[in-house]
Scaffold this motif. Sequence first.
Motif, PDB file in Angstrom:
ATOM      1  N   SER A   1      21.822  -5.137  58.058  1.00 39.47           N
ATOM      2  CA  SER A   1      21.735  -4.312  59.278  1.00 39.47           C
ATOM      3  C   SER A   1      22.574  -3.036  59.223  1.00 39.47           C
ATOM      4  CB  SER A   1      22.150  -5.154  60.481  1.00 39.47           C
ATOM      5  OG  SER A   1      23.503  -5.531  60.365  1.00 39.47           O
ATOM      6  N   ILE A   2      23.236  -2.773  58.079  1.00 36.53           N
ATOM      7  CA  ILE A   2      24.074  -1.567  57.963  1.00 36.53           C
ATOM      8  C   ILE A   2      23.190  -0.324  58.008  1.00 36.53           C
ATOM      9  CG2 ILE A   2      25.630  -0.286  56.457  1.00 36.53           C
ATOM     10  CD1 ILE A   2      26.667  -2.940  55.454  1.00 36.53           C
TER      11      ILE A   2
ATOM     12  N   THR B   1       8.566  -4.357  47.299  1.00 33.88           N
ATOM     13  CA  THR B   1       7.885  -5.182  48.313  1.00 33.88           C
ATOM     14  C   THR B   1       8.562  -5.143  49.664  1.00 33.88           C
ATOM     15  OG1 THR B   1       9.160  -7.173  47.734  1.00 33.88           O
ATOM     16  CG2 THR B   1       7.114  -6.744  46.503  1.00 33.88           C
ATOM     17  N   GLY B   2       9.871  -4.756  49.648  1.00 33.27           N
ATOM     18  CA  GLY B   2      10.604  -4.789  50.901  1.00 33.27           C
ATOM     19  C   GLY B   2      10.922  -6.193  51.366  1.00 33.27           C
ATOM     20  N   GLN B   3      10.739  -7.147  50.483  1.00 39.55           N
ATOM     21  CA  GLN B   3      11.012  -8.551  50.814  1.00 39.55           C
ATOM     22  C   GLN B   3      12.270  -9.019  50.080  1.00 39.55           C
ATOM     23  OE1 GLN B   3       9.171 -10.285  53.028  1.00 39.55           O
ATOM     24  NE2 GLN B   3       7.913  -8.415  53.296  1.00 39.55           N
ATOM     25  N   ALA B   4      13.029  -9.863  50.748  1.00 41.80           N
ATOM     26  CA  ALA B   4      14.232 -10.425  50.126  1.00 41.80           C
ATOM     27  C   ALA B   4      13.849 -11.389  49.000  1.00 41.80           C
ATOM     28  CB  ALA B   4      15.075 -11.143  51.167  1.00 41.80           C
ATOM     29  N   VAL B   5      14.654 -11.389  47.964  1.00 46.21           N
ATOM     30  CA  VAL B   5      14.512 -12.352  46.865  1.00 46.21           C
ATOM     31  C   VAL B   5      15.758 -13.233  46.888  1.00 46.21           C
ATOM     32  CG1 VAL B   5      14.231 -12.706  44.403  1.00 46.21           C
ATOM     33  CG2 VAL B   5      13.150 -10.737  45.506  1.00 46.21           C
TER      34      VAL B   5
ATOM     35  N   ASN C   1      16.122   2.236  56.608  1.00 43.40           N
ATOM     36  CA  ASN C   1      16.556   3.333  57.481  1.00 43.40           C
ATOM     37  C   ASN C   1      15.867   3.200  58.832  1.00 43.40           C
ATOM     38  OD1 ASN C   1      13.948   4.141  57.069  1.00 43.40           O
ATOM     39  ND2 ASN C   1      14.466   5.845  55.704  1.00 43.40           N
ATOM     40  N   GLU C   2      16.054   4.288  59.690  1.00 41.18           N
ATOM     41  CA  GLU C   2      15.495   4.227  61.035  1.00 41.18           C
ATOM     42  C   GLU C   2      13.971   4.176  61.008  1.00 41.18           C
ATOM     43  OE1 GLU C   2      17.116   7.633  62.900  1.00 41.18           O
ATOM     44  OE2 GLU C   2      19.101   6.709  63.208  1.00 41.18           O
ATOM     45  N   LYS C   3      13.379   4.675  59.929  1.00 44.54           N
ATOM     46  CA  LYS C   3      11.932   4.660  59.817  1.00 44.54           C
ATOM     47  C   LYS C   3      11.416   3.342  59.224  1.00 44.54           C
ATOM     48  CE  LYS C   3      11.632   9.648  59.119  1.00 44.54           C
ATOM     49  NZ  LYS C   3      11.162  10.734  58.220  1.00 44.54           N
ATOM     50  N   GLY C   4      12.342   2.457  58.879  1.00 42.79           N
ATOM     51  CA  GLY C   4      11.922   1.175  58.308  1.00 42.79           C
ATOM     52  C   GLY C   4      11.707   1.228  56.815  1.00 42.79           C
ATOM     53  N   GLU C   5      12.132   2.330  56.173  1.00 41.75           N
ATOM     54  CA  GLU C   5      11.949   2.470  54.736  1.00 41.75           C
ATOM     55  C   GLU C   5      13.122   1.832  53.999  1.00 41.75           C
ATOM     56  OE1 GLU C   5       9.622   6.766  54.839  1.00 41.75           O
ATOM     57  OE2 GLU C   5      11.812   6.683  54.541  1.00 41.75           O
TER      58      GLU C   5
END
Length: 685
Positions: A16-17, A94-98, A126-130
């Motif tokens: 969440s940083i 993928t933006g998924q945790a491993v 970031n704020e855009k979800g990237e």
Amino acid sequence: MMVKDLNTKSDASISSISASDPLCGLSSEWEQLFHGAPVGLAIIDQQLRYLHVNKVLADNNEKSVEEHIGRPVLEINFEIASQIIPFLLQTIKTGQAVLNVEFDNSIRGRVGEKQQWLMNCCPIRNEKGEVTRISVATMDVSEVKQAQETMEKKLEFEMLISELSSTFINLPASQISGVIKKGLELIAEFLSVERSSLLEYSEDRKMLTLTHSCQAPGLPKTPVKYISKDFPWFSRAIIEGKIISLPRISDGLPAEAKLEEKYLNKMGIKSHLSFPLNLGGDFLGALSFDSVKVERQWPDALVNRLKLFGEIFAHALARKRSELELRDAFSKIKQLKDQLEVDYTYVREEIKLEHNFEEIVGKSDELKYVLGKVEHVAPTDATVLILGETGTGKELFARALHNASQRKDRPMVKVNCATLPSNLIESELFGHEKGAFTGAHAKKVGRFEIANEGTLFLDEIGELPLELQPKLLRALQNGEFERLGGSRTIKTNIRVIAATNRDLEDEVKNGRFRMDLLYRINIFPITVPSLRDRKTDIPLLVDWFINKCSKKLGKSIKVIPSNTMRVLKKHSWPGNVRELENVVERAIIYTKGSELLLTEKLGFGVSPDCIEKTSKKTLLEIERDHILKILEETYWRIEGKKGAAVILGLNPSTLRSRMRKLKISKPEPGATAHSFHGFNQNHYM
């Protein structure tokens, strides 16, 4: 494998940083938490460079925190980076945790030893979800893994013990050795050693022997079997209850163990372990293990665990020995039972026979001379040939020989060669197998086997068929024979006594008896005197027979008239002692008071006057005339109380045999001078 997830709360906080915060956007509180975490933490950008690390992760990479900042992951620790970069790239893409990625890290200063790690990769958006950065958390799980492997090893060990224990339950003794060998293979595989062995002590504890062994493929079998002989130090140490633990062969062996050290080095053994098998204070043997590829330690905990296998094997060996001893005891009992049954059957058959004598009675010089010869030869195993006329008591002297011999505790087995048909005498002597001939419905043990360790009495051996004599000769010479219909050679240990009333030298000349068989049985001849040659014994014999027959007939004879005794002593007794007994028994039957009454005339006997008149006749001619006369007087009746056999004192089968020999045959009806109205002669033949 068992794994442990990282602290999920820390992962969520790092994720969440905000990317716009200075110094990776960590507040003072979160920075304090970041650096104080017990796990390794790092923030990595999309170019896989360290933006921030805590001290735990820096120490794991063996560098300072400052050395990490701004440098690529590959540059800091290539070994770790090569394992984790694929997962970092996967998270960015993928933006998924491993989660729960396992990797190894070498321990500095310990060649071949590694730490095991667990890693979680989480995207930072970031704020855009990237996804702009990755949070990485690592934890050393080496101790957890080691504990897990230890537990698994213990579980595998317990299962192996349980499997072996259950296998040995109710296992027949014949299968125990095979299961022990399989057990050794399983233990060797579990320990990762190349050889495992079981050694057993002999019952007298003088010999330690290698009985079971298994080795890895390509290794030679142990060439040594008798451990006590080849390795005395090792054998003494084991029987004293010592554990021989050698992580390195060159260490731990005393100077007196030169033979053992030379052998271990020759076999290429790097480490060795042996410990005794003890069951209730009784040493049964030893269990040993050899490591050939690497040196290895033998910690006390491992040895104690291995002792459980030793106890399982010790119980199995003890049970095997007990079962084998019990089986051997049962086998011996069965042999004794079978022998007792055979002996009982034979004795029962013997009891059925009519024995004319129970003791040798007399004090004449002729009798004393014969008894002297019996006394000399009885203790030996020499073959004895007893010669004498019919009725002189040859069997009685045979029994006297047996009872005075070292074989007296075993039976004297009798075979009457004259009473058995020629087609059955071989089976009677040597036995037969089931199906050997028509009517052989079961196996029969022959007299040679029954007489083993005892005496075999071949009565009337002169009547033995010529075709059977070679087989008898072989059995007497070598103690070997085969049953009829069998191929197995049977050995026996007997003492032979033979008897005959024939002149065997004449039989040899006439081709009816083999000379080599005569030489074999005529080692120590004893001639029993006829009753007419020892008439001084007649009073004693008469008194003996009166006592014997009176009890049987319920009479009480107190007086023997002198005239009766004079008649008895004057008679020539062609039937010898047997004839005398029959005369006395008949006299007792007729006697009503206490004085012996001799009612019959001994005219059928051959008187001394008659012997003088017929002195030109041979003994066989005299015997033929006498038998023929009795047969005519009894109307050719052979058996029964009034038959010729009783009068002559002969067994009916013996009388028939003598008739065939002397060519005496019953005349056709009407041809005999003795006729009797209504008498059916054929009925008695």
